[in-house]
Scaffold this motif. Structure first.
Motif, PDB file in Angstrom:
ATOM      1  N   LEU A 147      50.071 -47.781  31.693  1.00 61.59           N
ATOM      2  CA  LEU A 147      48.811 -47.623  31.918  1.00 61.59           C
ATOM      3  C   LEU A 147      47.932 -49.030  31.804  1.00 61.59           C
ATOM      4  O   LEU A 147      46.972 -49.107  32.527  1.00 61.59           O
ATOM      5  N   ALA A 148      48.414 -49.993  30.965  1.00 62.06           N
ATOM      6  CA  ALA A 148      47.572 -51.079  30.753  1.00 62.06           C
ATOM      7  C   ALA A 148      47.326 -51.990  31.840  1.00 62.06           C
ATOM      8  O   ALA A 148      48.124 -52.687  32.684  1.00 62.06           O
ATOM      9  N   ASP A 149      45.867 -52.319  32.287  1.00 62.03           N
ATOM     10  CA  ASP A 149      45.479 -53.221  33.039  1.00 62.03           C
ATOM     11  C   ASP A 149      45.581 -54.578  32.531  1.00 62.03           C
ATOM     12  O   ASP A 149      45.655 -55.532  33.100  1.00 62.03           O
ATOM     13  N   ASP A 150      44.783 -54.380  31.256  1.00 58.09           N
ATOM     14  CA  ASP A 150      44.836 -55.693  30.652  1.00 58.09           C
ATOM     15  C   ASP A 150      45.489 -55.327  29.129  1.00 58.09           C
ATOM     16  O   ASP A 150      45.523 -54.295  28.574  1.00 58.09           O
ATOM     17  N   VAL A 151      46.238 -56.374  28.586  1.00 58.44           N
ATOM     18  CA  VAL A 151      46.636 -56.358  27.223  1.00 58.44           C
ATOM     19  C   VAL A 151      46.304 -57.522  26.359  1.00 58.44           C
ATOM     20  O   VAL A 151      45.974 -58.639  26.687  1.00 58.44           O
ATOM     21  N   VAL A 152      46.005 -56.972  25.186  1.00 63.05           N
ATOM     22  CA  VAL A 152      45.578 -58.052  24.150  1.00 63.05           C
ATOM     23  C   VAL A 152      46.455 -57.801  22.950  1.00 63.05           C
ATOM     24  O   VAL A 152      46.984 -56.730  22.518  1.00 63.05           O
ATOM     25  N   VAL A 153      47.039 -59.004  22.751  1.00 63.50           N
ATOM     26  CA  VAL A 153      48.430 -58.888  21.776  1.00 63.50           C
ATOM     27  C   VAL A 153      47.657 -59.687  20.488  1.00 63.50           C
ATOM     28  O   VAL A 153      47.130 -60.622  20.229  1.00 63.50           O
ATOM     29  N   LEU A 154      47.698 -58.746  19.608  1.00 62.75           N
ATOM     30  CA  LEU A 154      47.255 -58.838  18.160  1.00 62.75           C
ATOM     31  C   LEU A 154      48.388 -59.498  17.112  1.00 62.75           C
ATOM     32  O   LEU A 154      49.156 -58.624  17.048  1.00 62.75           O
ATOM     33  N   VAL A 155      48.220 -60.628  16.681  1.00 61.83           N
ATOM     34  CA  VAL A 155      49.302 -60.995  15.614  1.00 61.83           C
ATOM     35  C   VAL A 155      48.371 -61.666  14.249  1.00 61.83           C
ATOM     36  O   VAL A 155      47.610 -62.275  14.424  1.00 61.83           O
ATOM     37  N   SER A 156      48.766 -61.000  13.152  1.00 64.19           N
ATOM     38  CA  SER A 156      48.223 -61.416  12.028  1.00 64.19           C
ATOM     39  C   SER A 156      46.502 -61.435  11.998  1.00 64.19           C
ATOM     40  O   SER A 156      45.933 -62.513  11.457  1.00 64.19           O
ATOM     41  N   GLY A 157      45.927 -60.544  12.581  1.00 68.36           N
ATOM     42  CA  GLY A 157      44.782 -60.533  12.683  1.00 68.36           C
ATOM     43  C   GLY A 157      43.892 -61.176  13.658  1.00 68.36           C
ATOM     44  O   GLY A 157      42.698 -61.072  14.036  1.00 68.36           O
ATOM     45  N   GLY A 158      44.626 -61.998  14.646  1.00 71.19           N
ATOM     46  CA  GLY A 158      44.065 -62.766  15.441  1.00 71.19           C
ATOM     47  C   GLY A 158      44.691 -62.585  16.860  1.00 71.19           C
ATOM     48  O   GLY A 158      45.524 -62.006  16.900  1.00 71.19           O
ATOM     49  N   VAL A 159      43.899 -62.738  17.988  1.00 71.17           N
ATOM     50  CA  VAL A 159      44.375 -62.409  19.203  1.00 71.17           C
ATOM     51  C   VAL A 159      45.179 -63.714  19.798  1.00 71.17           C
ATOM     52  O   VAL A 159      44.802 -64.662  19.796  1.00 71.17           O
ATOM     53  N   LEU A 160      46.570 -63.394  19.939  1.00 71.97           N
ATOM     54  CA  LEU A 160      47.527 -64.149  20.203  1.00 71.97           C
ATOM     55  C   LEU A 160      47.655 -64.481  21.771  1.00 71.97           C
ATOM     56  O   LEU A 160      47.380 -65.794  22.224  1.00 71.97           O
TER      57      LEU A 160
END
Lengths: 338, 270
Positions: free
Chosen positions: B215-228
């Motif tokens: 599905l994903a066109d864009d992916v946001v990777v979240l780690v420890s509360g921040g965007v990696l």
């Protein structure tokens, strides 16, 4: 759907026929039982709207009851204005107070156990206010003088008149609740607000407003019952019109009959009032045996509540859930519509 | 890098949601810190990350269930930072819940009807719309069934239908696929695609990589509360930092391809 409708209408028709025929076949003393039973059915139905379909386990119903009671009792000696005006006034005032209590407590998230405690306290405050008011008769209460008979005076030579008026009120209340639940968005949102208010408010449902309106309706009906009861007894006092006993019997009626069902409160009221009366008569009254009948009745209540968590109405209410087998079928030919 | 272009193209008409510097403290702990991302209309944005990364907090912040300590949120160009969940919903930002609490007495059809009630204020119209949505999803059979009697997998669909029926501009799907069989996931992927094709901005918070990949066109990777890292699926699965977060430093060296590993399982165990 059709099956369910016809089933409900059969029960309703039978109940209605019995209710209409009843006064013609019973003696005066049983008529009195019938009047009180219908009054409790009315109040339990009203309670169930706010406490069963809604989430408001109200112990403040007596506030509305007393407003109805004292409005007619206080007004009747200065009867330049028709008593019905005061009945309506009491209903409007109760609605406003009910809305205020329901919405304010909801807004402050005073719910469940805390709601019970606060509404109990409010009832006590009301009782204190009334009991210390000299012009409301204080603890001694107010007599309602008899000025004649007739529907316009809300007095009946034949007490069965009170039965009819309460029965009509019950039918109207049931019709209104049925319509609201089935035909309005408001009605559909009730269960959601009851079961998960955060979820409901995330869908833009104004939860305090919903709770305020439900309690307002409940209060309005209860105020009417209080007014009629006072006309019937021709007496209002803190002991009679503001007692928690009535509130508790209302609550138990709903629990025994079936919470959040249309017919449940009526079953409950019949069992509680008529059942208790009949039991105490058959086992013996005026003697120590009367205590025994109360114990026997309490045991009966425990058995019903313990074994049928959905109340008596839940017995005939087939869960409309599908079995696993049905679901397998749904999966295979889903999309097919009835 | 496409995701960077999107971030800067703030006035674009296709931009449905933009959040900037979103931060939320619980006490002294920053559960979400300086998160910024955008979601385009007619596209799917996936928020992924190991457990404890702050995905649920972020979702609660974006839907208005929680207030941010700082940061701003725009919905279709309108600043909605100060609005509660109900007001955001009215403006077209809807989310699904992982329904755990019982709302059992309500019928499935009524729930979806309440969803349709966002735009259709009259009950018959809302009911028609709800029925149409449920028929589209082939769950119309559940119309009259109380939610307590609907199995978990189907409850997801009802919840999704409720969301769709509200005709939202932006739709958050909170672990819609969790616990579904791969073939069920495929069905739901198809349903989500349909909604994307209708021009909605879909934001999924998801552990099931099958769905993210599809599905994903864009992916946001979240780690420890921040965007990696943000990027396309292909970009993030080849990013060494992402691989490290998901798999840890391996004694035997990092695997050649993150797709060889069940991301969801390792995510659960973190």
């Amino acid at each position: 759907m059709l099956k369910k409708l016809s089933y409900n209408s059969v029960i309703l028709s039978i109940g209605l026929v019995v209710a209409i025929a009843l006064p013609f076949f019973v003696g005066r003393s049983l008529q009195a039982v019938a009047i009180i039973t219908v009054m409790y059915a009315l109040m339990a139905t009203a309670w169930n709207f706010a406490g069963g379909y809604g989430s408001q386990v109200s112990f403040a119903q007596m506030i509305a009851f007393a407003i109805g009671a004292y409005m007619v009792a206080w007004s009747s000696p200065n009867a330049t204005v028709n008593v019905w005006v005061f009945v309506l006034l009491a209903m409007v005032l109760s609605a406003v107070i009910g809305f205020a209590i329901g919405s304010l407590l909801s807004q402050r998230r005073i719910e469940q156990f805390y709601f019970v405690v606060v509404t109990l306290a409010l009832t006590e405050v009301m009782r204190g206010l009334v009991a210390t008011r000299y012009d409301l008769g204080g603890l001694a209460g107010l007599q309602v003088p008899l000025e004649g008979y007739g529907l316009e005076l809300l007095q009946f030579r034949n007490k069965v008149g009170f039965y009819w008026i309460l029965l009509v009120a019950l039918l109207i209340t049931l019709a209104v609740i049925g319509l609201v639940l089935r035909r309005t968005m408001f009605g559909k949102s009730l269960l959601l607000v009851r079961d998960d208010r955060d979820y409901a408010s995330s869908m833009g449902i104004n939860v305090p407003r919903v709770n305020g309106l439900t309690l307002a309706f409940s209060f309005t009906v209860t105020a009417f019952a209080g007014a009629v009861y006072t006309q019937y007894l021709r007496f209002a006092s803190p002991q009679v019109s503001l007692t928690l006993d009535i509130n508790i019997v209302i609550l138990l009626s709903v629990m025994v009959g079936g919470v959040a069902t249309i017919a449940g409160p009526i079953y409950g009221a019949v069992i509680f009032i008529a059942g208790q009366e009949i039991l105490s008569r058959t086992i013996g009254s005026g003697t120590n045996l009367n205590r025994f009948s109360e114990i026997a009745f309490a045991v009966l209540v425990l058995i019903v509540v313990g074994n049928f968590p959905h109340g008596l109405a839940g017995l005939q209410r087939r869960r409309r859930g599908l079995t696993q087998l049905d679901l397998a079928r749904v999966d295979s030919d889903s999309g097919e519509q009835r | 890098m496409t995701s960077q272009e999107i971030t800067h193209d703030t006035e674009s008409a296709t931009l449905a949601l933009r959040c900037e510097n979103y931060t939320r403290y619980f006490g002294t702990l920053a559960a979400v810190e300086n998160v910024g991302f955008t979601a385009r209309a007619a596209a799917t944005t996936a928020i992924i990350g190991p457990n404890g990364a702050g995905k649920t907090t972020l979702l609660n912040l974006l839907s208005g269930m929680l207030k941010p300590s700082s940061g701003r949120l725009w919905l279709k160009g309108e600043d909605v930072t100060q609005l509660g969940p109900g007001a955001r919903y009215q403006r077209g930002l809807a989310r699904t819940f992982q329904i755990t609490r019982p709302i059992g007495a309500l019928r499935a059809g009524d729930l979806v009807t309440l969803g349709a009630g966002r735009l259709e204020k009259r009950l018959p119209a809302a009911r028609d719309k709800a029925r149409a949505v449920m028929e589209d999803m082939r769950i119309a059979d559940l119309w009259d069934v109380e939610l307590s009697a609907v199995p978990a997998a189907q409850v997801r669909l009802v919840e999704f239908a409720r969301c769709v029926a509200s005709d939202p501009e932006v739709m958050f799907l909170d672990e819609l696929m969790a616990g579904l069989t791969p073939s069920e996931v495929d069905v739901v992927i198809g349903l989500v695609r349909t909604e994307v094709s209708r021009g909605r901005a879909v934001v999924i918070v998801e552990h099931v990589m099958q769905a993210v990949k599809a599905l994903a066109d864009d992916v946001v990777v979240l780690v420890s509360g921040g965007v990696l890292r943000t990027g396309t699926y292909e970009e993030i699965v080849r990013d060494p930092k992402v691989i490290e977060v998901y798999l840890g430093r391996s004694k035997h060296g990092a695997p050649a391809d993150v797709e060889d590993v069940d991301l969801s399982a390792s995510g659960e165990s973190v």
